[in-house]
Design a protein around this motif. Structure first.
Motif, PDB file in Angstrom:
ATOM      1  N   ARG A  68      41.828  -7.181   2.001  1.00 23.64           N
ATOM      2  CA  ARG A  68      42.531  -6.378   3.005  1.00 23.64           C
ATOM      3  C   ARG A  68      41.593  -6.136   4.191  1.00 23.64           C
ATOM      4  NH1 ARG A  68      44.398  -2.029  -0.022  1.00 23.64           N
ATOM      5  NH2 ARG A  68      46.019  -3.427  -0.705  1.00 23.64           N
ATOM      6  N   ILE A  69      42.015  -6.513   5.393  1.00 21.91           N
ATOM      7  CA  ILE A  69      41.194  -6.385   6.594  1.00 21.91           C
ATOM      8  C   ILE A  69      41.579  -5.093   7.318  1.00 21.91           C
ATOM      9  CG2 ILE A  69      40.502  -7.482   8.767  1.00 21.91           C
ATOM     10  CD1 ILE A  69      39.845  -9.119   6.228  1.00 21.91           C
ATOM     11  N   PRO A  70      40.644  -4.119   7.423  1.00 26.30           N
ATOM     12  CA  PRO A  70      40.944  -2.903   8.182  1.00 26.30           C
ATOM     13  C   PRO A  70      41.200  -3.268   9.643  1.00 26.30           C
ATOM     14  CG  PRO A  70      38.959  -2.614   6.858  1.00 26.30           C
ATOM     15  CD  PRO A  70      39.324  -4.059   6.801  1.00 26.30           C
ATOM     16  N   HIS A  71      42.307  -2.767  10.199  1.00 29.89           N
ATOM     17  CA  HIS A  71      42.672  -3.136  11.558  1.00 29.89           C
ATOM     18  C   HIS A  71      43.496  -2.041  12.221  1.00 29.89           C
ATOM     19  CE1 HIS A  71      46.333  -4.038   9.372  1.00 29.89           C
ATOM     20  NE2 HIS A  71      46.976  -4.031  10.521  1.00 29.89           N
ATOM     21  N   THR A  72      43.570  -2.141  13.536  1.00 29.70           N
ATOM     22  CA  THR A  72      44.414  -1.280  14.347  1.00 29.70           C
ATOM     23  C   THR A  72      45.054  -2.159  15.406  1.00 29.70           C
ATOM     24  OG1 THR A  72      42.861   0.547  14.065  1.00 29.70           O
ATOM     25  CG2 THR A  72      44.469   0.768  15.827  1.00 29.70           C
ATOM     26  N   ILE A  73      46.346  -1.977  15.633  1.00 32.17           N
ATOM     27  CA  ILE A  73      47.031  -2.707  16.697  1.00 32.17           C
ATOM     28  C   ILE A  73      47.277  -1.728  17.827  1.00 32.17           C
ATOM     29  CG2 ILE A  73      49.111  -3.973  17.339  1.00 32.17           C
ATOM     30  CD1 ILE A  73      49.224  -4.988  14.468  1.00 32.17           C
ATOM     31  N   VAL A  74      46.772  -2.079  19.019  1.00 35.90           N
ATOM     32  CA  VAL A  74      46.849  -1.204  20.189  1.00 35.90           C
ATOM     33  C   VAL A  74      47.630  -1.915  21.278  1.00 35.90           C
ATOM     34  CG1 VAL A  74      45.481   0.053  21.891  1.00 35.90           C
ATOM     35  CG2 VAL A  74      44.596  -0.252  19.596  1.00 35.90           C
ATOM     36  N   ARG A  75      48.535  -1.206  21.918  1.00 31.21           N
ATOM     37  CA  ARG A  75      49.296  -1.768  23.036  1.00 31.21           C
ATOM     38  C   ARG A  75      48.651  -1.320  24.346  1.00 31.21           C
ATOM     39  NH1 ARG A  75      54.079  -4.177  23.458  1.00 31.21           N
ATOM     40  NH2 ARG A  75      54.640  -3.661  21.333  1.00 31.21           N
ATOM     41  N   ARG A  85      42.364  -4.775  16.780  1.00 30.65           N
ATOM     42  CA  ARG A  85      40.970  -4.417  16.527  1.00 30.65           C
ATOM     43  C   ARG A  85      40.727  -4.520  15.027  1.00 30.65           C
ATOM     44  NH1 ARG A  85      41.028   0.781  20.466  1.00 30.65           N
ATOM     45  NH2 ARG A  85      40.941  -0.401  22.426  1.00 30.65           N
ATOM     46  N   VAL A  86      39.733  -5.309  14.659  1.00 34.40           N
ATOM     47  CA  VAL A  86      39.413  -5.488  13.242  1.00 34.40           C
ATOM     48  C   VAL A  86      37.965  -5.117  12.985  1.00 34.40           C
ATOM     49  CG1 VAL A  86      41.118  -7.302  12.795  1.00 34.40           C
ATOM     50  CG2 VAL A  86      38.846  -7.938  13.554  1.00 34.40           C
ATOM     51  N   GLN A  87      37.723  -4.720  11.758  1.00 32.50           N
ATOM     52  CA  GLN A  87      36.364  -4.459  11.289  1.00 32.50           C
ATOM     53  C   GLN A  87      36.273  -5.051   9.890  1.00 32.50           C
ATOM     54  OE1 GLN A  87      34.903  -0.429  11.481  1.00 32.50           O
ATOM     55  NE2 GLN A  87      33.750  -0.721   9.616  1.00 32.50           N
ATOM     56  N   PHE A  88      35.284  -5.918   9.689  1.00 30.04           N
ATOM     57  CA  PHE A  88      35.129  -6.539   8.379  1.00 30.04           C
ATOM     58  C   PHE A  88      33.657  -6.788   8.100  1.00 30.04           C
ATOM     59  CE2 PHE A  88      35.751  -9.990  11.395  1.00 30.04           C
ATOM     60  CZ  PHE A  88      34.817 -10.941  11.028  1.00 30.04           C
ATOM     61  N   HIS A  89      33.363  -7.185   6.894  1.00 32.57           N
ATOM     62  CA  HIS A  89      31.991  -7.444   6.467  1.00 32.57           C
ATOM     63  C   HIS A  89      31.753  -8.944   6.420  1.00 32.57           C
ATOM     64  CE1 HIS A  89      31.220  -3.257   5.402  1.00 32.57           C
ATOM     65  NE2 HIS A  89      32.485  -3.240   5.040  1.00 32.57           N
ATOM     66  N   ALA A  97      26.322  -8.024   7.170  1.00 29.66           N
ATOM     67  CA  ALA A  97      26.581  -7.329   8.427  1.00 29.66           C
ATOM     68  C   ALA A  97      28.009  -6.803   8.439  1.00 29.66           C
ATOM     69  CB  ALA A  97      26.377  -8.288   9.597  1.00 29.66           C
ATOM     70  N   THR A  98      28.258  -5.907   9.393  1.00 32.15           N
ATOM     71  CA  THR A  98      29.610  -5.434   9.681  1.00 32.15           C
ATOM     72  C   THR A  98      29.993  -5.987  11.048  1.00 32.15           C
ATOM     73  OG1 THR A  98      29.210  -3.408   8.430  1.00 32.15           O
ATOM     74  CG2 THR A  98      31.068  -3.399   9.943  1.00 32.15           C
ATOM     75  N   VAL A  99      31.192  -6.533  11.139  1.00 31.48           N
ATOM     76  CA  VAL A  99      31.663  -7.163  12.372  1.00 31.48           C
ATOM     77  C   VAL A  99      32.779  -6.310  12.959  1.00 31.48           C
ATOM     78  CG1 VAL A  99      32.668  -9.254  13.366  1.00 31.48           C
ATOM     79  CG2 VAL A  99      31.098  -9.428  11.425  1.00 31.48           C
TER      80      VAL A  99
END
Length: 147
Positions: A68-75, A85-89, A97-99
């Motif tokens: 599961r990829i933590p994300h946010t969708i912004v308009r 916007r995603v944040q993953f390892h 690292a964290t990306v």
């Protein structure tokens, strides 16, 4: 005959949702794949993390949590476009690292608003693969918040 129609409707909806899941990639996975491909091409990242960089959602032994990829969708209010916007390892042979990335799938020329790799091991450092885009000020030119 009503039972048959309900059964066909239920089967059709199951086929639709299954094919949607298999053939249409959600926006966060497209952003994840593009960001992972981009950091694999950066020599600073491969120097810090090592070869064969892999990515995953979160630090967990649970397989579904890693997928599961933590994300946010912004308009964007100005253009109406959606950015993800995603944040993953990420992990390589030498470190992890964290990306952090902002991805605009509708912008073929420059899809990343930013792409930042925070290396945790072997030595903590921040690698800016793609500089953040300049944001337009909501106050306009020549205005200031300080006296």
């Amino acid at each position: 005959s009503v039972v048959i129609i309900l059964g066909l409707g239920l089967a059709a909806s199951a086929i639709f949702f299954a094919s949607k899941e298999l053939f249409m990639s959600p926006k966060e996975y497209a952003a994840f794949n593009a960001a992972l491909k981009q950091i694999e091409l950066d020599p600073r990242v491969t120097s810090a993390l090592g070869e064969s960089v892999t990515g995953y959602g979160s630090e967990s032994r649970n397989r579904s949590q890693r997928q599961r990829i933590p994300h946010t969708i912004v308009r964007d209010p100005a253009s109406g476009r959606e950015v993800v916007r995603v944040q993953f390892h990420a992990r390589g042979t030498r470190g992890n690292a964290t990306v952090h990335a902002e991805y605009d799938p509708s912008n073929a020329e420059e899809p990343f608003g930013y792409l930042i790799v925070d290396v945790e091991r072997p030595r903590a450092m921040r690698l800016v693969v793609k500089e953040p885009r300049q944001r337009r000020s909501i106050m306009g030119p020549g205005t200031s918040l300080v006296g």
